[in-house]
Motif scaffolding. Sequence first.
Motif, short mmCIF file in Angstrom:
data_model
loop_
_atom_site.label_atom_id
_atom_site.label_comp_id
_atom_site.label_asym_id
_atom_site.label_seq_id
_atom_site.Cartn_x
_atom_site.Cartn_y
_atom_site.Cartn_z
N PHE A 116 0.83 -1.21 0.00
CA PHE A 116 0.00 0.00 0.00
C PHE A 116 0.86 1.25 0.00
O PHE A 116 0.56 2.23 -0.69
N LEU A 117 1.94 1.23 0.76
CA LEU A 117 2.81 2.39 0.88
C LEU A 117 3.46 2.74 -0.46
O LEU A 117 3.51 3.91 -0.84
N PHE A 118 3.92 1.75 -1.21
CA PHE A 118 4.55 1.99 -2.51
C PHE A 118 3.55 2.51 -3.53
O PHE A 118 3.95 3.14 -4.51
N ARG A 119 2.27 2.25 -3.33
CA ARG A 119 1.25 2.75 -4.25
C ARG A 119 0.69 4.09 -3.81
O ARG A 119 -0.23 4.61 -4.41
N GLY A 120 1.25 4.65 -2.74
CA GLY A 120 0.87 5.99 -2.30
C GLY A 120 -0.35 6.05 -1.40
O GLY A 120 -0.90 7.12 -1.19
N LYS A 121 -0.76 4.94 -0.85
CA LYS A 121 -1.92 4.91 0.04
C LYS A 121 -1.41 4.83 1.48
O LYS A 121 -1.38 3.78 2.10
N ILE A 122 -1.04 5.99 2.01
CA ILE A 122 -0.35 6.04 3.30
C ILE A 122 -1.27 5.64 4.45
O ILE A 122 -0.90 4.84 5.30
N LEU A 123 -2.48 6.19 4.49
CA LEU A 123 -3.40 5.86 5.58
C LEU A 123 -3.76 4.38 5.56
O LEU A 123 -3.80 3.72 6.60
N THR A 124 -3.99 3.84 4.38
CA THR A 124 -4.30 2.42 4.25
C THR A 124 -3.12 1.57 4.70
O THR A 124 -3.29 0.53 5.33
N LEU B 220 -4.25 -4.93 -4.88
CA LEU B 220 -3.29 -4.86 -5.98
C LEU B 220 -3.92 -5.35 -7.28
O LEU B 220 -3.78 -4.72 -8.33
N GLN B 221 -4.66 -6.44 -7.22
CA GLN B 221 -5.33 -6.96 -8.42
C GLN B 221 -6.39 -5.99 -8.93
O GLN B 221 -6.55 -5.81 -10.14
N ASN B 222 -7.11 -5.35 -8.02
CA ASN B 222 -8.12 -4.36 -8.42
C ASN B 222 -7.47 -3.15 -9.08
O ASN B 222 -8.00 -2.61 -10.06
N ALA B 223 -6.33 -2.72 -8.56
CA ALA B 223 -5.62 -1.58 -9.16
C ALA B 223 -5.14 -1.93 -10.56
O ALA B 223 -5.23 -1.11 -11.48
N ARG B 224 -4.65 -3.15 -10.75
CA ARG B 224 -4.21 -3.57 -12.08
C ARG B 224 -5.40 -3.63 -13.04
O ARG B 224 -5.28 -3.24 -14.20
N ALA B 225 -6.54 -4.12 -12.57
CA ALA B 225 -7.73 -4.20 -13.41
C ALA B 225 -8.22 -2.80 -13.79
O ALA B 225 -8.64 -2.57 -14.93
N ASP B 226 -8.14 -1.86 -12.86
CA ASP B 226 -8.55 -0.48 -13.15
C ASP B 226 -7.67 0.14 -14.23
O ASP B 226 -8.15 0.83 -15.13
N LYS B 227 -6.35 -0.09 -14.14
CA LYS B 227 -5.44 0.44 -15.15
C LYS B 227 -5.71 -0.18 -16.52
O LYS B 227 -5.69 0.50 -17.54
N ARG B 228 -5.99 -1.48 -16.53
CA ARG B 228 -6.29 -2.17 -17.78
C ARG B 228 -7.58 -1.60 -18.41
O ARG B 228 -7.63 -1.35 -19.61
N THR B 229 -8.57 -1.36 -17.59
CA THR B 229 -9.83 -0.79 -18.07
C THR B 229 -9.63 0.61 -18.62
O THR B 229 -10.19 0.96 -19.66
N GLU B 230 -8.83 1.42 -17.92
CA GLU B 230 -8.57 2.78 -18.40
C GLU B 230 -7.87 2.76 -19.75
O GLU B 230 -8.18 3.57 -20.63
N ARG B 231 -6.92 1.83 -19.93
CA ARG B 231 -6.23 1.72 -21.22
C ARG B 231 -7.19 1.31 -22.33
O ARG B 231 -7.13 1.82 -23.45
N LEU B 232 -8.11 0.40 -22.03
CA LEU B 232 -9.09 -0.03 -23.03
C LEU B 232 -10.03 1.11 -23.42
O LEU B 232 -10.33 1.30 -24.59
N ILE B 233 -10.49 1.85 -22.44
CA ILE B 233 -11.37 2.98 -22.70
C ILE B 233 -10.65 4.03 -23.54
O ILE B 233 -11.20 4.58 -24.50
N LYS B 234 -9.40 4.30 -23.19
CA LYS B 234 -8.61 5.28 -23.94
C LYS B 234 -8.41 4.82 -25.38
O LYS B 234 -8.50 5.62 -26.32
#
Length: 66
Positions: A14-22, A47-61
Amino acid sequence: MMTLLAIFFPFLSFLFRGKILTAIICLILQVTLIGWIPAAIWAVISLQNARADKRTERLIKAMKSK
Protein backbone atom coordinates in the motif's frame (compact mmCIF):
# COMPACT_ATOMS: atom_id res chain seq x y z
CA MET A 1 7.13 -9.06 -7.74
CA MET A 2 4.50 -6.78 -6.24
CA THR A 3 2.31 -9.77 -5.44
CA LEU A 4 5.06 -11.32 -3.32
CA LEU A 5 5.54 -7.98 -1.60
CA ALA A 6 1.80 -7.83 -0.92
CA ILE A 7 1.90 -11.30 0.65
CA PHE A 8 4.99 -10.93 2.82
CA PHE A 9 4.87 -7.18 3.57
CA PRO A 10 1.27 -6.08 2.97
CA PHE A 11 1.72 -2.58 4.37
CA LEU A 12 4.61 -1.89 1.96
CA SER A 13 2.39 -2.79 -0.96
CA PHE A 14 0.00 0.00 0.00
CA LEU A 15 2.81 2.39 0.88
CA PHE A 16 4.55 1.99 -2.51
CA ARG A 17 1.25 2.75 -4.25
CA GLY A 18 0.87 5.99 -2.30
CA LYS A 19 -1.92 4.91 0.04
CA ILE A 20 -0.35 6.04 3.30
CA LEU A 21 -3.40 5.86 5.58
CA THR A 22 -4.30 2.42 4.25
CA ALA A 23 -0.70 1.30 4.81
CA ILE A 24 -0.85 2.41 8.45
CA ILE A 25 -4.14 0.58 9.03
CA CYS A 26 -2.71 -2.52 7.35
CA LEU A 27 0.44 -2.33 9.48
CA ILE A 28 -1.65 -2.19 12.65
CA LEU A 29 -3.62 -5.20 11.43
CA GLN A 30 -0.57 -7.24 10.54
CA VAL A 31 1.19 -6.69 13.86
CA THR A 32 -0.67 -9.70 15.18
CA LEU A 33 -0.06 -13.11 13.65
CA ILE A 34 -3.79 -13.67 13.20
CA GLY A 35 -4.14 -10.31 11.45
CA TRP A 36 -1.32 -11.04 9.01
CA ILE A 37 -3.44 -13.34 6.83
CA PRO A 38 -6.32 -10.87 6.34
CA ALA A 39 -3.81 -8.07 5.73
CA ALA A 40 -2.05 -10.11 3.05
CA ILE A 41 -5.34 -11.06 1.39
CA TRP A 42 -6.48 -7.43 1.49
CA ALA A 43 -3.21 -6.25 -0.08
CA VAL A 44 -3.30 -8.85 -2.87
CA ILE A 45 -6.95 -8.13 -3.73
CA SER A 46 -6.28 -4.39 -3.69
CA LEU A 47 -3.29 -4.86 -5.98
CA GLN A 48 -5.33 -6.96 -8.42
CA ASN A 49 -8.12 -4.36 -8.42
CA ALA A 50 -5.62 -1.58 -9.16
CA ARG A 51 -4.21 -3.57 -12.08
CA ALA A 52 -7.73 -4.20 -13.41
CA ASP A 53 -8.55 -0.48 -13.15
CA LYS A 54 -5.44 0.44 -15.15
CA ARG A 55 -6.29 -2.17 -17.78
CA THR A 56 -9.83 -0.79 -18.07
CA GLU A 57 -8.57 2.78 -18.40
CA ARG A 58 -6.23 1.72 -21.22
CA LEU A 59 -9.09 -0.03 -23.03
CA ILE A 60 -11.37 2.98 -22.70
CA LYS A 61 -8.61 5.28 -23.94
CA ALA A 62 -7.96 2.99 -26.92
CA MET A 63 -11.66 2.88 -27.79
CA LYS A 64 -11.99 6.67 -27.67
CA SER A 65 -9.00 7.20 -29.95
CA LYS A 66 -10.58 5.18 -32.79
